[in-house]
Design an enzyme around this catalytic site. Structure first.
Site, PDB file in Angstrom:
ATOM      1  N   LYS B  80       0.844  -1.205   0.000  1.00 44.99           N
ATOM      2  CA  LYS B  80       0.000   0.000   0.000  1.00 44.99           C
ATOM      3  C   LYS B  80       0.874   1.248   0.000  1.00 44.99           C
ATOM      4  O   LYS B  80       1.918   1.277   0.672  1.00 44.99           O
ATOM      5  CB  LYS B  80      -0.887  -0.041   1.246  1.00 44.99           C
ATOM      6  CG  LYS B  80      -1.901   1.067   1.389  1.00 44.99           C
ATOM      7  CD  LYS B  80      -2.745   0.841   2.646  1.00 44.99           C
ATOM      8  CE  LYS B  80      -3.868   1.857   2.784  1.00 44.99           C
ATOM      9  NZ  LYS B  80      -4.729   1.595   3.949  1.00 44.99           N
ATOM     10  N   SER B 154      -9.484   1.126   2.794  1.00 45.20           N
ATOM     11  CA  SER B 154      -8.681   1.971   1.929  1.00 45.20           C
ATOM     12  C   SER B 154      -7.551   1.240   1.199  1.00 45.20           C
ATOM     13  O   SER B 154      -6.948   1.819   0.295  1.00 45.20           O
ATOM     14  CB  SER B 154      -8.077   3.114   2.742  1.00 45.20           C
ATOM     15  OG  SER B 154      -7.203   2.620   3.737  1.00 45.20           O
ATOM     16  N   SER B 178      -9.693  -1.351   6.762  1.00 43.89           N
ATOM     17  CA  SER B 178      -9.095  -1.049   5.454  1.00 43.89           C
ATOM     18  C   SER B 178      -8.331  -2.201   4.809  1.00 43.89           C
ATOM     19  O   SER B 178      -7.992  -2.123   3.633  1.00 43.89           O
ATOM     20  CB  SER B 178      -8.166   0.160   5.574  1.00 43.89           C
ATOM     21  OG  SER B 178      -8.909   1.318   5.783  1.00 43.89           O
TER      22      SER B 178
END
Lengths: 58, 471
Positions: B80, B154, B178
């Site tokens: 990420k 996310s 997330s």
């Protein structure tokens, strides 16, 4: 129930140095009122009692 | 084996091929890069692809494989874009950090590299890790199962890259769900470890009290392999625990016989939960029962208030963290996270303190429930992947509440508040052929329990073998 007006929300924001544009104002007002309404429902719930509770405010 | 199939293999299969010299790290990395080149323009899973760096590392791994045998030797991964990787941008999904270049690796990336893994690049995410983004600055992440649907977030690219087999495993971050939400919506496995189990050094923060880093993978065993490497104390993150790291890989073969599984009543009775998701979760519970788990119902009375508690603690922390950017560069933040941060900035401190106290009580409630059962289970999401957001306009405070946390992370955010480990495993498909997940929650530092039960469930189902047609 929290029912802040857009102008109150703008004033609160200005007090902490945040500017809210006209475009954002209605949305931010909905969001803040929704948050305060749901957070107010937590008032009925007791948190765990701490080791040194403050005296009753009377 | 055709080299183009290499990205579809799990870690163990890739390691075995490498050990037998039936493939090379360079071939694996090249196959992943070709797949990323072909599919990333559609999926927007990656923000940065470090093709040259990955190929150089792969050639080094091939040259050194006779003398180095890290568990991930020569195997690619991606992370990420909220995680630091030395020499690559870490945008946090935001224009604010488009030029930020960290000088060192996040601990989780450093540990995977030390185990021999090769970083392919950095993955797309919702801006600042703070919920839906209307105009993502680095492209709109698309769900490989249906390109008109959101990946969730996310850790959007972390899930879609695994689902589309662009890379075998990825790292994500989880503050309110997330990792688990996009894992469920993209049909892959995602693990939020116990608070303190995995270092957050080099993870760009949203809410320091709740942020966690963890793995996403195509199988529970591969998630366990990543956790094995990244778990443990880190002097650079004082919040990490010195509790012993278990053998997470071995437990995935142990089965579920005798395990006590508690189905969370408040989750299953939620009026927001779609019936077809409820049915799929009940089917999963029946499958666990059939293979030897002892299933019972568990009540967690504070769960219906969890989203308000989460909102009262997490969102004001995030707003405080990003205050300097809100005051000087607000126009550079996408409209949805900007409005959410502005509203959270105005929540009074008295409310935050009360919510924190209730969060402690909720943790005690979950701990108490986990004295009678080994794990708690329930759905990860309310529904399959919703459409990609097309409008920023809210018409009421009810819409605002659903847009904040109640409509997305209602089943995941409770365990960020309490800190317990939580795993999402694929447990079926909706009528629209969208994947959904079963969430398995364990005691503090008992990742071994959630992985064992997740793997046992996975072994008797075929959901994780399904691939989106583009993959």
């Amino acid at each position: 129930m929290a029912d802040l007006t857009p102008e109150q929300v703008r004033s609160l924001a200005a007090a902490i140095g945040l500017a809210i544009t006209d475009d954002d104002l209605e949305d931010v007002t909905f969001r803040l009122n929704a948050s305060l309404e749901h957070l107010a429902r937590l008032d009925a719930l007791e948190p765990p009692s701490g080791p040194t509770p403050l005296p009753d405010a009377g | 084996m055709d080299t183009k199939d290499l990205p579809s293999l799990g870690i163990e299969a890739l390691a075995e091929l490498l050990r037998r010299r039936q493939t090379s790290s360079e071939e694996i990395v090249t196959a992943c890069l070709e797949r990323i080149h072909r599919l990333n323009p559609t999926l927007a899973a990656f923000i940065t692809v470090d093709a040259d760096g990955a190929l150089r590392a792969a050639r080094r791994a091939d040259r050194s494989r006779a003398r180095e045998h890290g568990p991930f030797h020569g195997v690619p991964f991606a992370a990420k874009d909220a995680l630091w990787a030395k020499g690559l941008p870490a945008t946090n999904g935001s224009r604010l950090f488009a030029d930020f270049m960290p000088a060192e690796d996040a601990t989780v990336i450093a540990r995977l590299r030390a185990a021999g893994a090769i970083l392919l690049g950095k993955l797309n995410m919702m801006e600042l890790g703070f919920g839906p983004t209307l105009h993502p600055p680095f492209g709109t992440p698309r769900n490989p199962w249906n390109l008109e649907r959101t990946t969730g977030g996310s850790s959007s690219g972390s899930a879609s890259a695994v689902a589309a087999r662009l890379v075998p495993v990825t790292l994500g971050g989880d503050t309110g769900g997330s990792i688990r939400l996009p894992a469920a919506l993209c049909g892959v496995v995602g693990l939020k470890p116990t608070r303190g189990r995995v270092s957050r050094h080099g993870l760009m923060r949203i809410c320091p009290a709740f942020d966690c880093a963890g793995p996403l993978a195509a199988s529970v065993a591969d998630a366990a392999r990543v956790l094995q490497v990244i778990a443990g104390h880190d002097r650079r993150d004082p919040g990490t625990s010195r509790a012993a790291v278990g053998d997470y890989v071995a437990v995935t073969a142990r089965g579920v016989e005798g395990a006590r599984v508690g189905v969370v009543k408040e989750f299953m009775e939620s009026a927001l939960l779609k019936d077809e998701v409820r049915r799929l979760v009940m089917d999963a519970v029946a499958a666990l029962d059939k293979i030897g788990a002892r299933v019972s119902e568990v009540s967690l009375p504070l769960i219906p208030h969890a989203s308000a508690i989460y909102l009262g603690v997490a969102e004001p922390q995030a707003a405080a963290l990003f205050r300097p950017y809100l005051t000087t560069r607000a126009a550079e933040i996408d409209v949805l996270p900007r409005r959410r941060l502005l509203a959270a900035s105005l929540v009074p401190a008295s409310v935050i303190a009360h919510a924190r106290g209730l969060g402690e009580r909720m943790r005690a409630q979950v701990d108490e429930a986990l004295r009678d059962v080994d794990v708690l289970v329930g759905p990860t999401t309310l529904s399959g992947a919703p459409p990609i957001p097309a409008s920023a306009r809210l018409r009421s405070r009810d819409e605002a509440w659903m847009a904040a946390v109640a409509g997305r992370s209602v089943f995941t955010n409770p365990f960020n508040v309490t800190g317990h480990p939580a795993l999402s495993v694929p447990c079926g498909f909706t009528g629209e052929q969208l994947p959904v997940g079963l969430q398995i929650v364990g005691r503090y530092y008992a990742e071994a329990d959630v992985l064992r039960i997740g793997a046992a469930y996975e072994a008797v189902t075929e959901w994780h073998h399904r691939r989106p047609s583009l993959a």
